[in-house]
Design an enzyme around this catalytic site. Structure first.
Site, mmCIF file in Angstrom:
data_model
loop_
_atom_site.group_PDB
_atom_site.id
_atom_site.type_symbol
_atom_site.label_atom_id
_atom_site.label_comp_id
_atom_site.label_asym_id
_atom_site.label_seq_id
_atom_site.Cartn_x
_atom_site.Cartn_y
_atom_site.Cartn_z
ATOM 1 C CE1 TYR A 132 -2.182 -39.494 18.480
ATOM 2 C CE2 TYR A 132 -0.878 -41.498 18.238
ATOM 3 C CZ TYR A 132 -1.665 -40.654 19.009
ATOM 4 O OH TYR A 132 -1.923 -40.982 20.321
ATOM 5 C CE LYS A 189 -0.914 -37.709 21.435
ATOM 6 N NZ LYS A 189 -1.520 -36.925 22.535
#
Length: 270
Positions: free
Chosen positions: A139, A143
């Site tokens: 994750y 990002k």
């Protein structure tokens, strides 16, 4: 009446953004993947459309249906939680497909409309792309990629008059934590070398709900930023959105590693 299209409006940040922009007088095209979510959005008065951001044909149909577009908000995404090596390449590919590749796909499909209106692209990133934590590697990497792609798009779209802004939320009240916790539970098994740290892994999945900022307040902040002139390059909103990047910038790397290892039970051997 300006037109805004928002991906991932089923709940949380996406739904709050849809509400905020509609209440401010925008025509909101609110998209979601599941039919029941699309029905709820339509019942709430939005121009609701089904959209799987990973489906190129669906993107083509949406681009053909939209008459005009002033603001695109790339919000759709999810958080893959768990040890990076447990998930492996497959988990990373799924994470990047939705959080990174789809962002480019959506923007590419709608670029002709944005070019015509000299519009605005808003990419929802995360402070997790700045302060990388254990048990959220895929994750955080996705990002960080959103941050880099936003920088590139801002430069490349400037000659066409299309502006690009990144928003990095901190802790925002949403369903993100429950979804992330479910992802971690699906991934982690008793055979994992990290099984003894399952409680710490769950704690990381729940971290986004640590004293969260209401989603409605976050959405109002995004709305206000889109109305500034010039539009800011980067906006950080929500609890921890300024403090966490500051820690990443000022703490020596080894000290920051120690803090994170202590927080997530990684100081002892396994």
């Amino acid at each position: 009446m300006p037109t805004v299209l928002i991906t991932g409006c089923s709940s949380g940040i996406g739904r709050a953004l849809a509400d905020a922009f509609r209440d401010a007088g925008h025509e909101v095209w609110a998209t979601a993947r599941k039919p029941e979510d699309v029905e709820r959005l339509a019942a709430a008065g939005f121009t609701a459309r089904p959209l799987d951001v990973n489906d190129p044909q669906a993107l083509t149909r949406l681009a053909e249906e939209l008459p005009t577009l002033d603001i695109l908000i790339n919000n759709a995404g999810y958080g893959a939680m768990g040890p990076l090596l447990d998930g492996g390449v497959d988990a990373m590919q799924r994470q990047f497909q939705t959080n990174v590749f789809a962002l480019v796909g959506v923007t590419r499909a709608l670029f002709p409309l944005l070019r015509r209106s000299r519009g605005l692209v808003v990419n929802i990133g995360s402070v997790s792309g700045v302060l990388v934590t254990p048990f959220a590697g895929a994750y955080c990497a996705s990002k960080a990629a959103v941050h880099a792609l936003t920088d590139a798009l801002r430069l490349e779209l400037a000659p066409f008059g299309v502006r690009v802004m990144e928003v990095q939320p901190g802790a925002i009240a949403s369903q993100f934590a429950s979804h992330a916790q479910h992802e971690a539970e699906q991934l982690l098994a008793p055979t994992s070398p990290w099984w003894p740290l399952r409680e710490q892994i769950q704690a990381r999945a729940r971290a986004s709900q640590d004293r969260p900022t209401p989603a409605a307040s976050f959405a109002q902040g995004v709305l206000a930023a889109t109305r500034r002139s010039p539009v800011p390059v980067l906006v950080r909103l929500g609890n921890g959105s300024t403090a966490l990047p500051l820690l990443a910038r000022v703490l020596p790397r080894r000290l920051l590693d120690w803090v994170l290892r202590k927080r997530f039970g990684l100081l002892r051997g396994l």
